[in-house]
Design a protein around this motif. Sequence first.
Motif, mmCIF file in Angstrom:
data_model
loop_
_atom_site.group_PDB
_atom_site.id
_atom_site.type_symbol
_atom_site.label_atom_id
_atom_site.label_comp_id
_atom_site.label_asym_id
_atom_site.label_seq_id
_atom_site.Cartn_x
_atom_site.Cartn_y
_atom_site.Cartn_z
ATOM 1 N N ILE A 191 6.300 4.029 -2.877
ATOM 2 C CA ILE A 191 5.800 5.140 -2.071
ATOM 3 C C ILE A 191 6.358 4.957 -0.659
ATOM 4 C CG2 ILE A 191 3.769 6.373 -1.226
ATOM 5 C CD1 ILE A 191 2.216 5.193 -3.605
ATOM 6 N N GLU A 192 7.493 5.555 -0.393
ATOM 7 C CA GLU A 192 8.213 5.310 0.857
ATOM 8 C C GLU A 192 7.419 5.736 2.087
ATOM 9 O OE1 GLU A 192 10.857 3.665 1.324
ATOM 10 O OE2 GLU A 192 12.036 3.682 -0.524
ATOM 11 N N GLY A 193 6.549 6.726 1.911
ATOM 12 C CA GLY A 193 5.792 7.204 3.062
ATOM 13 C C GLY A 193 4.945 6.130 3.713
ATOM 14 N N VAL A 194 4.452 5.164 2.919
ATOM 15 C CA VAL A 194 3.650 4.064 3.479
ATOM 16 C C VAL A 194 4.438 3.316 4.547
ATOM 17 C CG1 VAL A 194 2.544 1.854 2.931
ATOM 18 C CG2 VAL A 194 2.268 3.811 1.391
ATOM 19 N N PHE A 195 5.756 3.297 4.400
ATOM 20 C CA PHE A 195 6.608 2.529 5.306
ATOM 21 C C PHE A 195 7.261 3.416 6.374
ATOM 22 C CE2 PHE A 195 6.154 0.553 1.197
ATOM 23 C CZ PHE A 195 5.668 -0.688 1.560
ATOM 24 N N ARG A 196 6.716 4.645 6.476
ATOM 25 C CA ARG A 196 7.094 5.542 7.576
ATOM 26 C C ARG A 196 5.892 5.889 8.442
ATOM 27 N NH1 ARG A 196 10.300 8.333 3.367
ATOM 28 N NH2 ARG A 196 8.566 9.802 3.165
ATOM 29 N N GLY A 197 4.762 5.238 8.140
ATOM 30 C CA GLY A 197 3.562 5.509 8.920
ATOM 31 C C GLY A 197 2.564 6.399 8.218
ATOM 32 N N GLU A 198 2.840 6.792 6.971
ATOM 33 C CA GLU A 198 1.890 7.595 6.200
ATOM 34 C C GLU A 198 0.936 6.631 5.495
ATOM 35 O OE1 GLU A 198 4.273 10.147 3.738
ATOM 36 O OE2 GLU A 198 5.478 10.799 5.449
ATOM 37 N N THR A 199 -0.038 6.176 6.238
ATOM 38 C CA THR A 199 -0.892 5.078 5.789
ATOM 39 C C THR A 199 -1.738 5.465 4.587
ATOM 40 O OG1 THR A 199 -2.520 5.737 7.439
ATOM 41 C CG2 THR A 199 -1.011 3.981 8.042
ATOM 42 N N ILE A 200 -2.104 4.443 3.786
ATOM 43 C CA ILE A 200 -2.900 4.654 2.588
ATOM 44 C C ILE A 200 -4.294 5.153 2.947
ATOM 45 C CG2 ILE A 200 -4.003 3.456 0.648
ATOM 46 C CD1 ILE A 200 -1.513 1.661 0.517
ATOM 47 N N ASN A 201 -4.859 4.577 4.003
ATOM 48 C CA ASN A 201 -6.175 5.033 4.445
ATOM 49 C C ASN A 201 -6.082 5.435 5.917
ATOM 50 O OD1 ASN A 201 -5.932 2.485 5.603
ATOM 51 N ND2 ASN A 201 -8.150 2.154 5.576
ATOM 52 N N THR A 202 -7.210 5.835 6.519
ATOM 53 C CA THR A 202 -7.206 6.323 7.897
ATOM 54 C C THR A 202 -7.185 5.164 8.884
ATOM 55 O OG1 THR A 202 -8.495 8.235 7.200
ATOM 56 C CG2 THR A 202 -8.394 7.785 9.555
ATOM 57 N N PRO A 203 -6.156 5.060 9.701
ATOM 58 C CA PRO A 203 -6.119 4.004 10.714
ATOM 59 C C PRO A 203 -6.851 4.450 11.979
ATOM 60 C CG PRO A 203 -4.099 5.252 10.805
ATOM 61 C CD PRO A 203 -4.919 5.874 9.697
ATOM 62 N N SER A 204 -7.218 3.489 12.810
ATOM 63 C CA SER A 204 -7.764 3.801 14.129
ATOM 64 C C SER A 204 -6.607 4.059 15.086
ATOM 65 C CB SER A 204 -8.605 2.634 14.652
ATOM 66 O OG SER A 204 -8.808 2.764 16.047
ATOM 67 N N MET A 205 -6.515 5.271 15.597
ATOM 68 C CA MET A 205 -5.434 5.571 16.521
ATOM 69 C C MET A 205 -5.637 4.872 17.865
ATOM 70 S SD MET A 205 -3.503 7.101 14.510
ATOM 71 C CE MET A 205 -2.187 7.248 15.719
ATOM 72 N N LEU A 206 -6.879 4.493 18.166
ATOM 73 C CA LEU A 206 -7.123 3.693 19.370
ATOM 74 C C LEU A 206 -6.510 2.305 19.208
ATOM 75 C CD1 LEU A 206 -8.654 4.094 22.092
ATOM 76 C CD2 LEU A 206 -10.555 2.838 21.042
ATOM 77 N N CYS A 207 -6.675 1.714 18.022
ATOM 78 C CA CYS A 207 -6.070 0.408 17.745
ATOM 79 C C CYS A 207 -4.551 0.497 17.715
ATOM 80 C CB CYS A 207 -6.594 -0.145 16.427
ATOM 81 S SG CYS A 207 -8.339 -0.577 16.444
ATOM 82 N N VAL A 208 -4.024 1.591 17.156
ATOM 83 C CA VAL A 208 -2.576 1.792 17.135
ATOM 84 C C VAL A 208 -2.039 1.850 18.561
ATOM 85 C CG1 VAL A 208 -0.729 3.400 16.504
ATOM 86 C CG2 VAL A 208 -2.574 2.912 14.870
ATOM 87 N N GLU A 209 -2.727 2.569 19.423
ATOM 88 C CA GLU A 209 -2.293 2.677 20.819
ATOM 89 C C GLU A 209 -2.295 1.308 21.497
ATOM 90 O OE1 GLU A 209 -0.649 5.011 23.778
ATOM 91 O OE2 GLU A 209 -1.270 5.635 21.759
ATOM 92 N N ASP A 210 -3.295 0.501 21.174
ATOM 93 C CA ASP A 210 -3.386 -0.842 21.745
ATOM 94 C C ASP A 210 -2.239 -1.714 21.253
ATOM 95 O OD1 ASP A 210 -5.065 -2.735 23.334
ATOM 96 O OD2 ASP A 210 -5.168 -3.789 21.421
ATOM 97 N N TYR A 211 -1.891 -1.589 19.972
ATOM 98 C CA TYR A 211 -0.755 -2.340 19.428
ATOM 99 C C TYR A 211 0.540 -1.911 20.105
ATOM 100 C CZ TYR A 211 2.408 -4.249 15.811
ATOM 101 O OH TYR A 211 3.397 -4.926 15.139
ATOM 102 N N LEU A 212 0.704 -0.608 20.309
ATOM 103 C CA LEU A 212 1.898 -0.109 21.006
ATOM 104 C C LEU A 212 1.971 -0.672 22.424
ATOM 105 C CD1 LEU A 212 1.898 3.620 19.853
ATOM 106 C CD2 LEU A 212 3.629 1.893 19.300
ATOM 107 N N ASP A 213 0.833 -0.711 23.096
ATOM 108 C CA ASP A 213 0.804 -1.270 24.449
ATOM 109 C C ASP A 213 1.263 -2.730 24.443
ATOM 110 O OD1 ASP A 213 -0.269 -1.360 27.359
ATOM 111 O OD2 ASP A 213 -1.398 -2.954 26.355
ATOM 112 N N ALA A 214 0.786 -3.505 23.473
ATOM 113 C CA ALA A 214 1.169 -4.917 23.378
ATOM 114 C C ALA A 214 2.650 -5.072 23.058
ATOM 115 C CB ALA A 214 0.314 -5.616 22.322
ATOM 116 N N LEU A 215 3.170 -4.238 22.163
ATOM 117 C CA LEU A 215 4.593 -4.309 21.816
ATOM 118 C C LEU A 215 5.471 -3.984 23.021
ATOM 119 C CD1 LEU A 215 4.437 -2.588 18.317
ATOM 120 C CD2 LEU A 215 5.196 -4.946 18.721
ATOM 121 N N LYS A 216 5.067 -3.006 23.811
ATOM 122 C CA LYS A 216 5.854 -2.637 24.991
ATOM 123 C C LYS A 216 5.790 -3.739 26.045
ATOM 124 C CE LYS A 216 5.284 2.267 24.020
ATOM 125 N NZ LYS A 216 4.573 3.532 24.365
#
Length: 391
Positions: A237-262
Amino acid sequence: MSMTDHPAERPANPRFSSGPCAKRPGWALEALGDAPLGRSHRAKAGKSKLAEAIDLTREVLQVPADYRIGIVPASDTGAMEMAMWSLLGARGVDVLAWESFGSGWVTDVVKQLRLDDVRVLEAGYGEIVDLSTPDFSRDVIFTWNGTTSGVRVPDADFIPADREGLTICDATSAAFAQDLDFAKLDVVTFSWQKVLGGEAAHGMLILSPRAVERLENHTPAWPMPKIFRLTKGGKLIEGVFRGETINTPSMLCVEDYLDALKWAQELGGLRGLIARADANAGTIADWVARTDWVDFLAADPAIRSNTSVCLKIVDPRVTALDADAQAAFAKAMVQALEKEGVALDIGAYRDAPSGFRIWCGATVEATDVAALLPWLDWAFAVELERIGKAA
């Protein structure tokens, strides 16, 4: 100055927990202001953020272009469970364990999946298995860095390039702090709340082309929960590896991860992150070398972690006590340091030998590590005095 006088300096940030770990220096809630809250994660804004998280993970971790990267539920544990339930059963399995999380994978393979052909290779806390013993014609499961023991594999040289089985690596306290040789790794898992200090509950699953081939050509003998399903009709299921997650992620947590990566990018990427962790661990190593009451849990410097640094008390006035009294001594030190507000969450993991576990990942400042060490000396002297064992 008496050894029981308070040291002059205090860590500016007393957070030395091994997970969730300290946030990056300068972090504030305002950094998360661009999170698309109240929006579907399948809307354009959400999908864009999730795809960016995958792309930046690849860039900072230096993941090969032909490896898939997915955001999955339930932290590193979820990612490892997904990998084991989806991939195992095609070959015999060697499971390597030298601390509590590795032992957990042993339990899952032996008692939950109940595979017939399993070899368990184990070592005690502070040690590592003989890395010449795994059989790479089989699948091999191991932790790169033992978070609860302070032990890591020195490198991936023990893994042959022409292996027949898959290597499944729990890298949750190694990713972003140690060199992961992806050419030798078929599955890599980690969570956001470790080296980058992100928020919990989300895991990362990285798959080599060999792992994808296994997924598409092997059907497990057991029912597969929806949350673990990575294929449909025999295809990934290629979409899983493009960000089409299996379940609902926390977009607040995603934003925090992006902040750390930057932030990691600003440090110089992976090399900058590793340098910070090495410097922090080196500060502790220098102190241990000149301090006679403490030592590393891992005796061999080649296998010592630069993130989850585990220490034990070796002073004969304490080691002469029974095991319960030794544990109480270390616990009293931890409590005294927490009461003073200079070190939070540094007690050894509940299943590990008594002592201390000090997180030295990249989000920890070297000045805070240096400021902590005199306080450890202080707490040791105070506790010795309390039990009447002062020299």
